[in-house]
Scaffold this active site. Structure first.
Site, PDB file in Angstrom:
ATOM      1  N   ASP A   1      48.745  50.674  45.598  1.00  0.00           N
ATOM      2  CA  ASP A   1      49.999  50.294  44.937  1.00  0.00           C
ATOM      3  C   ASP A   1      49.818  50.216  43.411  1.00  0.00           C
ATOM      4  O   ASP A   1      50.729  50.530  42.661  1.00  0.00           O
ATOM      5  CB  ASP A   1      50.472  48.928  45.444  1.00  0.00           C
ATOM      6  CG  ASP A   1      50.424  48.829  46.971  1.00  0.00           C
ATOM      7  OD1 ASP A   1      51.474  48.629  47.572  1.00  0.00           O
ATOM      8  OD2 ASP A   1      49.318  48.982  47.541  1.00  0.00           O
ATOM      9  N   PHE A   2      48.653  49.758  42.977  1.00  0.00           N
ATOM     10  CA  PHE A   2      48.434  49.569  41.538  1.00  0.00           C
ATOM     11  C   PHE A   2      48.197  50.887  40.805  1.00  0.00           C
ATOM     12  O   PHE A   2      48.190  50.927  39.571  1.00  0.00           O
ATOM     13  CB  PHE A   2      47.252  48.630  41.281  1.00  0.00           C
ATOM     14  CG  PHE A   2      47.414  47.271  41.929  1.00  0.00           C
ATOM     15  CD1 PHE A   2      48.668  46.766  42.203  1.00  0.00           C
ATOM     16  CD2 PHE A   2      46.306  46.509  42.269  1.00  0.00           C
ATOM     17  CE1 PHE A   2      48.831  45.525  42.808  1.00  0.00           C
ATOM     18  CE2 PHE A   2      46.456  45.269  42.873  1.00  0.00           C
ATOM     19  CZ  PHE A   2      47.714  44.773  43.147  1.00  0.00           C
TER      20      PHE A   2
ATOM     21  N   HIS B   1      50.989  45.444  48.273  1.00  0.00           N
ATOM     22  CA  HIS B   1      49.609  45.663  48.716  1.00  0.00           C
ATOM     23  C   HIS B   1      49.598  46.452  50.020  1.00  0.00           C
ATOM     24  O   HIS B   1      48.692  46.309  50.825  1.00  0.00           O
ATOM     25  CB  HIS B   1      48.884  44.331  48.943  1.00  0.00           C
ATOM     26  CG  HIS B   1      48.654  43.527  47.707  1.00  0.00           C
ATOM     27  ND1 HIS B   1      49.655  42.838  47.082  1.00  0.00           N
ATOM     28  CD2 HIS B   1      47.533  43.314  46.976  1.00  0.00           C
ATOM     29  CE1 HIS B   1      49.156  42.210  46.016  1.00  0.00           C
ATOM     30  NE2 HIS B   1      47.874  42.483  45.927  1.00  0.00           N
TER      31      HIS B   1
ATOM     32  N   GLU C   1      44.567  49.863  34.845  1.00  0.00           N
ATOM     33  CA  GLU C   1      44.509  51.050  35.706  1.00  0.00           C
ATOM     34  C   GLU C   1      44.667  52.341  34.908  1.00  0.00           C
ATOM     35  O   GLU C   1      44.007  53.336  35.192  1.00  0.00           O
ATOM     36  CB  GLU C   1      45.573  50.964  36.808  1.00  0.00           C
ATOM     37  CG  GLU C   1      45.257  49.959  37.904  1.00  0.00           C
ATOM     38  CD  GLU C   1      45.614  48.521  37.548  1.00  0.00           C
ATOM     39  OE1 GLU C   1      46.217  48.299  36.469  1.00  0.00           O
ATOM     40  OE2 GLU C   1      45.307  47.610  38.342  1.00  0.00           O
TER      41      GLU C   1
ATOM     42  N   GLN D   1      42.059  48.844  43.130  1.00  0.00           N
ATOM     43  CA  GLN D   1      41.910  47.730  44.076  1.00  0.00           C
ATOM     44  C   GLN D   1      42.880  47.899  45.260  1.00  0.00           C
ATOM     45  O   GLN D   1      42.522  47.668  46.394  1.00  0.00           O
ATOM     46  CB  GLN D   1      42.125  46.411  43.363  1.00  0.00           C
ATOM     47  CG  GLN D   1      41.535  45.251  44.138  1.00  0.00           C
ATOM     48  CD  GLN D   1      41.128  44.123  43.221  1.00  0.00           C
ATOM     49  OE1 GLN D   1      41.979  43.425  42.681  1.00  0.00           O
ATOM     50  NE2 GLN D   1      39.838  43.952  43.029  1.00  0.00           N
ATOM     51  N   PHE D   2      44.088  48.320  44.943  1.00  0.00           N
ATOM     52  CA  PHE D   2      45.076  48.685  45.963  1.00  0.00           C
ATOM     53  C   PHE D   2      45.780  49.945  45.478  1.00  0.00           C
ATOM     54  O   PHE D   2      46.034  50.082  44.278  1.00  0.00           O
ATOM     55  CB  PHE D   2      46.110  47.553  46.153  1.00  0.00           C
ATOM     56  CG  PHE D   2      45.553  46.356  46.896  1.00  0.00           C
ATOM     57  CD1 PHE D   2      45.713  46.232  48.267  1.00  0.00           C
ATOM     58  CD2 PHE D   2      44.847  45.376  46.208  1.00  0.00           C
ATOM     59  CE1 PHE D   2      45.182  45.143  48.943  1.00  0.00           C
ATOM     60  CE2 PHE D   2      44.312  44.288  46.884  1.00  0.00           C
ATOM     61  CZ  PHE D   2      44.482  44.166  48.255  1.00  0.00           C
TER      62      PHE D   2
END
Lengths: 321, 314
Positions: free
Chosen positions: A83-84, A125, A58, A80-81
């Site tokens: 959170d990441f 997530h 990331e 992707q989320f």
């Protein structure tokens, strides 16, 4: 035919790729696979050079996009989320966010963050991260609650020269539908009165707009008219519309799905108190998620975030019922 | 190298005299390695993201001396206008990046500048380069960036100045591999190692890496073995460096050795070198004098805008 929230995001990206040679998409599994949520389905087939799969990196994904953005491209990074994006935090806030002020060279970068809770997604997530990015200078933070806003904001993000954090709510992806996308979008920086009312104002954004409307529907059966203000973007934050609404109703509930410490709801309350204290007939209230990590089990999750029930309860308190 | 050493020695004096606020970070002992990169890159097309010990590389890549003195002395007319200082300077539009303090962050950014050129069909003949130290190789950002550059097989050169200490931390507490060049194999990129106290060896090795990248042979890691001959910054006396290391081959001064090499090859004589030193001194003096007469940033005139979009109120 109807258009979902995720359709709007897909459509906006398809049109951007077709309309502009300087747009490219970068993210994990976004190529032939079409992305974890299918937001890029089929796009690599049409644009093999401009829809690129990234490694699970990331920080480097955003760093790469910054380099491309200062070299004349308009990258859209898909996390992707949301959170990441914590892994990319440094590149986003310290590199992209500071670049224009430091060097005079803007960074026209869009980072798409699939955020918010869905049942069973658990602590990593489900998070809302808009507060983190709103805190730092140099970043615009969009939080669309409608299909048309998702479409127009994503297109506008790419045309803006500043880095945009695009918070798209996963709960709305397939559930939220509209007959057709409005041909004209509201401009960035203007909040929307989603539902007019006169007894109290709920200021919110993203998926909570729909929960607030549900709560307002319930109270309308008892004769209470609740105004729901959709901020649309939390940075810029349209305080004028909020203050005007509070001037009409005299009561404010700031509602958000994020954790309760600090954040957008605290910002809204503090600004309204500072600039419109005389307009308030009751102490302003805040309602947020609980101050714990987001639980996995659907029964726990449903009580962690504000619900139409808890919003209704807060509004009753606000109305001294 | 002479110009860079002369400038840095002046900056150190200005700092010690209280004329520079913040920090002063020197590249003493790293000039041969850094300058070799600056000389090997093409100023009209290549990309350079320097780190804190790259004054020599910056100068060799064409950064005007005045930009260094303007940024250190806080001139409102400099590239950073007083909004950022010291080594955090650059002109991104001229492919000279302005570093942030977070180590390893430049690797992926340079990669992105190259990816942009590839998408636009303008990558042919372009090389992107950045420098890091041994400490930066421990970061996630370095690893992610190197791996990304390798996956995309970009024409990129990453110089790793293995200068024995990251601030005060010795390499034994930084990594466990024998040499940092071993990492190249893991990334699937070319790696070379050079005695970075040896100017001629640096020039040869770094130029070869730059040309290999330019030919399309993918990312290149070049590890330079040397010792930083100064503190981390001028606030630091470097007393943690053991005498044994200082007096080892690593502690040789690349500038003194470089001059010996140049003289023994008959490329210049002692008189000529003395003339270079005098010219450097007067160039540095002029750059310092000019920056000192320039206006400081005015908090009442700064527009305080972090956004290019005018809809965002300051």
């Amino acid at each position: 035919m109807s258009v979902t929230y995720i359709d709007a995001i897909h459509q906006a990206q398809l049109e951007l790729l077709r309309e502009r040679d300087d747009v490219f998409l970068y993210g994990q599994d976004i190529g032939a696979f079409g992305g974890a949520f299918k937001a890029t389905k089929g796009l690599q087939e049409e644009f093999p050079e401009r829809v690129l799969d990234s490694p699970i990196s990331e920080d480097a994904m955003v760093g790469m996009a910054i380099g491309a953005a200062i070299s004349g491209m308009r990258p859209i990074v898909e996390m992707q989320f949301a959170d990441f994006s914590s892994i990319a935090f440094n590149q986003i806030v310290n590199h992209a966010g500071t670049h224009f002020y430091r060097t005079g060279v803007p960074v026209p970068l869009t980072v798409r963050l699939p955020c918010g809770g869905t049942p069973g997604s658990g602590p990593f997530h489900s998070q809302m991260v808009e507060t983190l990015y709103g805190h730092y200078p140099g970043l615009l933070v969009m939080t669309p609650a409608t299909v048309s806003d998702a479409y127009h904001f994503l297109k506008e993000s790419v045309s803006l020269d500043d880095p945009v954090i695009f918070c798209e709510h996963k709960f709305l992806y397939r559930w939220l539908k509209t007959a057709a996308i409005d041909p004209e979008g509201l401009p960035l920086g203007v909040a929307r009165i989603t539902r007019p009312g006169k007894h109290a104002t709920v200021v919110t954004y993203s998926a909570m707009v729909h929960e607030a409307v549900r709560a307002a529907d319930r109270l309308s059966e008892e004769g209470w008219e609740i105004e729901v203000v959709d901020l649309r973007s939390i940075k810029p934050l349209d305080l004028d519309t909020v203050i005007a609404s509070v001037a009409r109703t005299g009561r404010l509930l700031a509602l958000g799905e994020a954790f309760p410490w600090g954040g957008v709801t605290a910002e809204v309350v503090s600004r309204v108190v500072a600039e419109g204290f005389h307009l308030l007939d009751a102490p302003p209230m805040r309602l947020n998620a609980k101050d714990t990590p987001i639980p996995y089990h659907p029964d726990l999750w449903a009580s962690h975030r504000p619900t139409p029930e808890s919003i209704t309860q807060s509004l009753r308190q606000l109305l001294n019922l | 190298m002479i110009l860079s050493r002369t400038l840095e020695s002046k900056l150190s004096s200005l700092y010690k005299a209280g004329k520079i606020v913040g920090g002063v970070y020197l590249g003493t002992g790293q000039e041969a390695f850094s300058a070799s990169l600056g000389c090997s890159l093409k100023q009209d097309r290549d990309i350079f993201a320097p780190l804190i010990r790259d004054q020599a590389g910056r100068t060799a890549f064409g950064e005007p001396l005045i930009e260094a003195t303007q940024t250190y002395l806080g001139s409102a007319l400099g590239p950073m206008k007083g909004r950022d200082g010291n080594i955090h300077r650059g002109r991104p539009a001229e492919r000279r990046l302005a570093m942030i303090s977070h180590l390893g962050a430049s690797v992926s950014v340079v990669a992105g500048m190259l990816v942009a050129r590839r998408i636009k069909g303008e990558l042919d003949g372009v090389v992107g380069a950045t420098s890091v130290g041994d400490g930066a190789t421990s970061t996630g950002a370095f690893h992610e960036g190197m791996n990304l550059a390798a996956v995309e097989r970009l024409p990129m050169v990453v110089l790793v100045a293995d200068n024995q200490f990251a601030y005060s931390t010795p390499r034994s507490r930084q990594f466990a591999c024998k040499s940092l060049v071993d990492r190249a194999k893991g990334y699937g990129v070319a790696g070379t190692e050079v005695d970075a106290t040896d100017l001629l060896a640096c020039l040869e090795t770094v130029l070869a890496a730059v040309e290999a990248a330019r030919r399309g042979e993918g990312p290149q890691i070049v590890v330079g073995k040397l010792l930083r001959l100064c503190g981390h910054g001028e606030h630091d006396d470097g007393s943690y460096v053991p005498d044994k290391v200082r007096s080892s081959d690593l502690g040789r001064d690349c500038l003194e050795r470089g001059i010996e090499q140049v003289v023994s090859l008959g490329l210049a004589g002692a008189q000529e070198i003395e003339q270079w030193r005098e010219e450097a001194a007067s160039e540095v003096q002029a750059a310092v004098a000019q920056a000192q007469t320039e206006p400081r940033p005015d908090p009442y005139r700064d527009n305080w805008r972090a956004y290019s979009w005018e809809g965002m109120e300051p």
